[in-house]
Design a protein around this motif. Structure first.
Motif, PDB file in Angstrom:
ATOM      1  N   ILE A 118      -5.469   3.904   1.526  1.00  0.00           N
ATOM      2  CA  ILE A 118      -4.545   5.008   1.767  1.00  0.00           C
ATOM      3  C   ILE A 118      -4.178   5.608   0.415  1.00  0.00           C
ATOM      4  O   ILE A 118      -3.712   4.911  -0.482  1.00  0.00           O
ATOM      5  N   GLU A 119      -4.407   6.908   0.258  1.00  0.00           N
ATOM      6  CA  GLU A 119      -4.037   7.606  -0.974  1.00  0.00           C
ATOM      7  C   GLU A 119      -2.587   8.043  -0.871  1.00  0.00           C
ATOM      8  O   GLU A 119      -2.184   8.696   0.089  1.00  0.00           O
ATOM      9  N   LEU A 120      -1.792   7.698  -1.888  1.00  0.00           N
ATOM     10  CA  LEU A 120      -0.359   7.979  -1.854  1.00  0.00           C
ATOM     11  C   LEU A 120       0.079   8.990  -2.905  1.00  0.00           C
ATOM     12  O   LEU A 120       1.229   9.451  -2.875  1.00  0.00           O
ATOM     13  N   GLY A 121      -0.779   9.327  -3.801  1.00  0.00           N
ATOM     14  CA  GLY A 121      -0.452  10.262  -4.871  1.00  0.00           C
ATOM     15  C   GLY A 121      -1.408  10.054  -6.022  1.00  0.00           C
ATOM     16  O   GLY A 121      -2.250   9.142  -6.002  1.00  0.00           O
ATOM     17  N   GLU A 122      -1.302  10.882  -7.043  1.00  0.00           N
ATOM     18  CA  GLU A 122      -2.237  10.792  -8.167  1.00  0.00           C
ATOM     19  C   GLU A 122      -2.160   9.415  -8.820  1.00  0.00           C
ATOM     20  O   GLU A 122      -1.118   8.998  -9.313  1.00  0.00           O
ATOM     21  N   GLY A 123      -3.266   8.681  -8.766  1.00  0.00           N
ATOM     22  CA  GLY A 123      -3.328   7.364  -9.370  1.00  0.00           C
ATOM     23  C   GLY A 123      -2.569   6.288  -8.628  1.00  0.00           C
ATOM     24  O   GLY A 123      -2.331   5.204  -9.187  1.00  0.00           O
ATOM     25  N   PHE A 124      -2.210   6.533  -7.382  1.00  0.00           N
ATOM     26  CA  PHE A 124      -1.398   5.590  -6.620  1.00  0.00           C
ATOM     27  C   PHE A 124      -1.996   5.453  -5.222  1.00  0.00           C
ATOM     28  O   PHE A 124      -2.245   6.456  -4.547  1.00  0.00           O
ATOM     29  N   SER A 125      -2.243   4.206  -4.790  1.00  0.00           N
ATOM     30  CA  SER A 125      -2.892   3.992  -3.506  1.00  0.00           C
ATOM     31  C   SER A 125      -2.432   2.678  -2.891  1.00  0.00           C
ATOM     32  O   SER A 125      -1.732   1.884  -3.527  1.00  0.00           O
ATOM     33  N   ALA A 126      -2.829   2.461  -1.641  1.00  0.00           N
ATOM     34  CA  ALA A 126      -2.517   1.215  -0.932  1.00  0.00           C
ATOM     35  C   ALA A 126      -3.733   0.784  -0.150  1.00  0.00           C
ATOM     36  O   ALA A 126      -4.559   1.614   0.261  1.00  0.00           O
ATOM     37  N   ARG A 127      -3.852  -0.519   0.075  1.00  0.00           N
ATOM     38  CA  ARG A 127      -4.911  -1.060   0.911  1.00  0.00           C
ATOM     39  C   ARG A 127      -4.286  -1.979   1.944  1.00  0.00           C
ATOM     40  O   ARG A 127      -3.467  -2.838   1.609  1.00  0.00           O
ATOM     41  N   VAL A 128      -4.669  -1.796   3.203  1.00  0.00           N
ATOM     42  CA  VAL A 128      -4.161  -2.633   4.293  1.00  0.00           C
ATOM     43  C   VAL A 128      -4.958  -3.937   4.295  1.00  0.00           C
ATOM     44  O   VAL A 128      -6.172  -3.925   4.495  1.00  0.00           O
ATOM     45  N   GLU A 129      -4.271  -5.074   4.094  1.00  0.00           N
ATOM     46  CA  GLU A 129      -4.976  -6.349   3.934  1.00  0.00           C
ATOM     47  C   GLU A 129      -4.781  -7.309   5.102  1.00  0.00           C
ATOM     48  O   GLU A 129      -5.401  -8.369   5.128  1.00  0.00           O
ATOM     49  N   GLY A 130      -3.959  -6.945   6.056  1.00  0.00           N
ATOM     50  CA  GLY A 130      -3.781  -7.839   7.195  1.00  0.00           C
ATOM     51  C   GLY A 130      -2.644  -7.382   8.078  1.00  0.00           C
ATOM     52  O   GLY A 130      -1.969  -6.392   7.804  1.00  0.00           O
ATOM     53  N   HIS A 141      -1.395  -0.224  -5.452  1.00  0.00           N
ATOM     54  CA  HIS A 141      -2.155  -0.198  -6.703  1.00  0.00           C
ATOM     55  C   HIS A 141      -1.837   1.090  -7.445  1.00  0.00           C
ATOM     56  O   HIS A 141      -1.869   2.194  -6.875  1.00  0.00           O
ATOM     57  N   ALA A 142      -1.514   0.960  -8.723  1.00  0.00           N
ATOM     58  CA  ALA A 142      -1.325   2.113  -9.598  1.00  0.00           C
ATOM     59  C   ALA A 142      -2.367   2.068 -10.698  1.00  0.00           C
ATOM     60  O   ALA A 142      -2.603   1.014 -11.299  1.00  0.00           O
ATOM     61  N   ALA A 143      -2.998   3.201 -10.955  1.00  0.00           N
ATOM     62  CA  ALA A 143      -4.083   3.251 -11.946  1.00  0.00           C
ATOM     63  C   ALA A 143      -3.613   2.809 -13.325  1.00  0.00           C
ATOM     64  O   ALA A 143      -4.370   2.192 -14.080  1.00  0.00           O
ATOM     65  N   ASP A 144      -2.354   3.105 -13.647  1.00  0.00           N
ATOM     66  CA  ASP A 144      -1.842   2.718 -14.965  1.00  0.00           C
ATOM     67  C   ASP A 144      -1.167   1.351 -14.944  1.00  0.00           C
ATOM     68  O   ASP A 144      -0.596   0.912 -15.951  1.00  0.00           O
ATOM     69  N   GLY A 145      -1.204   0.672 -13.795  1.00  0.00           N
ATOM     70  CA  GLY A 145      -0.618  -0.653 -13.679  1.00  0.00           C
ATOM     71  C   GLY A 145       0.874  -0.665 -13.415  1.00  0.00           C
ATOM     72  O   GLY A 145       1.459  -1.732 -13.186  1.00  0.00           O
ATOM     73  N   ASP A 146       1.520   0.493 -13.411  1.00  0.00           N
ATOM     74  CA  ASP A 146       2.974   0.585 -13.232  1.00  0.00           C
ATOM     75  C   ASP A 146       3.297   0.961 -11.790  1.00  0.00           C
ATOM     76  O   ASP A 146       3.566   2.129 -11.481  1.00  0.00           O
ATOM     77  N   VAL A 147       3.278  -0.030 -10.899  1.00  0.00           N
ATOM     78  CA  VAL A 147       3.551   0.225  -9.482  1.00  0.00           C
ATOM     79  C   VAL A 147       4.993   0.674  -9.281  1.00  0.00           C
ATOM     80  O   VAL A 147       5.274   1.569  -8.485  1.00  0.00           O
ATOM     81  N   GLU A 148       5.920   0.065 -10.016  1.00  0.00           N
ATOM     82  CA  GLU A 148       7.330   0.444  -9.874  1.00  0.00           C
ATOM     83  C   GLU A 148       7.541   1.911 -10.235  1.00  0.00           C
ATOM     84  O   GLU A 148       8.258   2.650  -9.550  1.00  0.00           O
ATOM     85  N   GLY A 149       6.884   2.366 -11.307  1.00  0.00           N
ATOM     86  CA  GLY A 149       6.980   3.762 -11.710  1.00  0.00           C
ATOM     87  C   GLY A 149       6.343   4.685 -10.692  1.00  0.00           C
ATOM     88  O   GLY A 149       6.862   5.780 -10.408  1.00  0.00           O
TER      89      GLY A 149
END
Length: 356
Positions: A118-130, A141-149
């Motif tokens: 699931i795309e949530l925004g530029e460089g920000f996404s989610a994957r359904v795992e269960g 997942h955040a491309a820059d590693g900063d999920v909180e940001g």
């Protein structure tokens, strides 16, 4: 301190906790200042009218006010699948610290598949795992590693669905308590929304002690009760932390004859989850799924400050357990007839227990 008119928990039905509420009673925006909200003071012998700021005359030196310092995170996310189908994600609670894996509600116009991205925004996404117990497990997942940001940039505050006429900018401030400090909730501990820094300072100056504990409000706030037989209902787990220092202050207050004043149903469930068989409150950090119905014996909380709650909600059931069912019905009928404002942005209740 449970209600005197309480049958065994297994006898209660969901329909026992229904009541008529006109839509006009649902508060869409908060009052200003925060402590100008109306306060219904409920005692066994009758009802008193006031304002939230009247706590300065209703509480006394030696009382202990316990607040929930959780902070609401921007837990509602909007995105799309690779097919273009729109998706809404409501985060509930992290599955494991530091792994960016969350329990969540996921809504889409087409079924969501395990493993789907699931795309949530530029460089920000989610994957359904269960999927487990009605919730999805979603890894952010955040491309820059900063999920909180990324959450701060792309997420929104998850206001309850019955608030439809609020101001988004106003909500950023008013849907947080003035003492919110620990990020992790997906809904505000609404009883605490009425406090101002000045009111807290006045109470402290009068000898009322103020302490903080943390319970991150989760999916239980959003999920309806689906079983008419309430003995079959299971609460969602919510994470809480009660420190050694706070547990010590609670026990010392009770030993000295002071009153433990729980601000909200979240604090009530936290304190009642942390008391041991001897009646002492212990420091704890973990989950609670405590479901309080009339017939429950309260062992820690002496006074309860809360808002007015939805029909058929577990929060209303907790209130009926604290005051007794007939008194809860009396109070709510009075509140509706007198034009009190209900739910998250609504007015407040100060509940005194029945004697004994």
């Amino acid at each position: 301190m449970s209600g005197t008119d309480a049958p065994p928990a297994r006898a209660w039905r969901l329909s026992d906790f229904d009541y008529p509420l006109p839509e006009a009673c649902i508060a869409q925006r908060p009052v200003t200042p925060r402590d100008a909200a109306r306060l219904l003071i409920s005692r066994p012998e009758g009802i008193e009218e006031g304002r939230f700021s009247d706590l300065t005359r209703l509480l006394r030196a030696g009382d202990l006010l316990v607040l929930n310092d959780t902070r609401v995170i921007p837990a509602r996310l909007f995105g799309h699948k690779t097919t273009g189908a729109r998706v809404e994600i409501l985060l509930s609670r992290p599955v494991a610290e530091g792994e960016n894996l969350w329990e969540a509600l996921v809504r889409a116009n087409r079924p969501v598949k395990i493993g789907g991205a699931i795309e949530l925004g530029e460089g920000f996404s989610a994957r359904v795992e269960g999927r487990e117990e009605g919730c999805f497990r979603v890894r952010l997942h955040a491309a820059d590693g900063d999920v909180e940001g990324a959450l701060a940039r792309h997420g929104t505050l998850p206001l309850p669905p019955y608030i439809t006429g609020s101001d988004p900018e106003e909500n950023l401030d008013r849907y947080q308590t003035v003492f919110a400090a620990q990020p992790g909730a997906v809904a505000a501990p609404t009883a605490g929304l009425h406090f101002t820094p000045a009111l807290l300072e006045t109470l402290r100056a009068q000898g009322v002690e103020v302490v903080m504990a943390t319970l991150h409000v989760g999916l239980g706030t959003f999920q309806p009760v689906r079983h008419d037989n309430l003995a079959e209902h299971r609460m969602h787990r919510e994470f809480f932390t009660l420190s050694e220092a706070v547990a010590t202050r609670i026990n010392a207050t009770r030993s000295a004859g002071g009153r433990v004043v729980a601000v909200g149903t979240t604090v009530t469930r936290m304190l009642e989850s942390a008391v041991d068989a001897s009646g002492r409150v212990r420091a704890m950090s973990g989950d609670t799924a405590l479901f309080i119905l009339p017939g429950y014996r309260f062992r820690v909380v002496d006074l309860l400050i809360t808002n007015f709650h939805l029909p058929k909600s577990t929060l209303l059931m907790l209130i009926a357990a604290f005051t007794g069912k007939s008194r809860q019905e009396r109070d709510y009928a009075h509140a509706v007839a007198s034009g009190y404002r209900f739910y998250s942005y609504g007015d407040a209740n100060l509940l005194f227990p029945d004697p004994g």
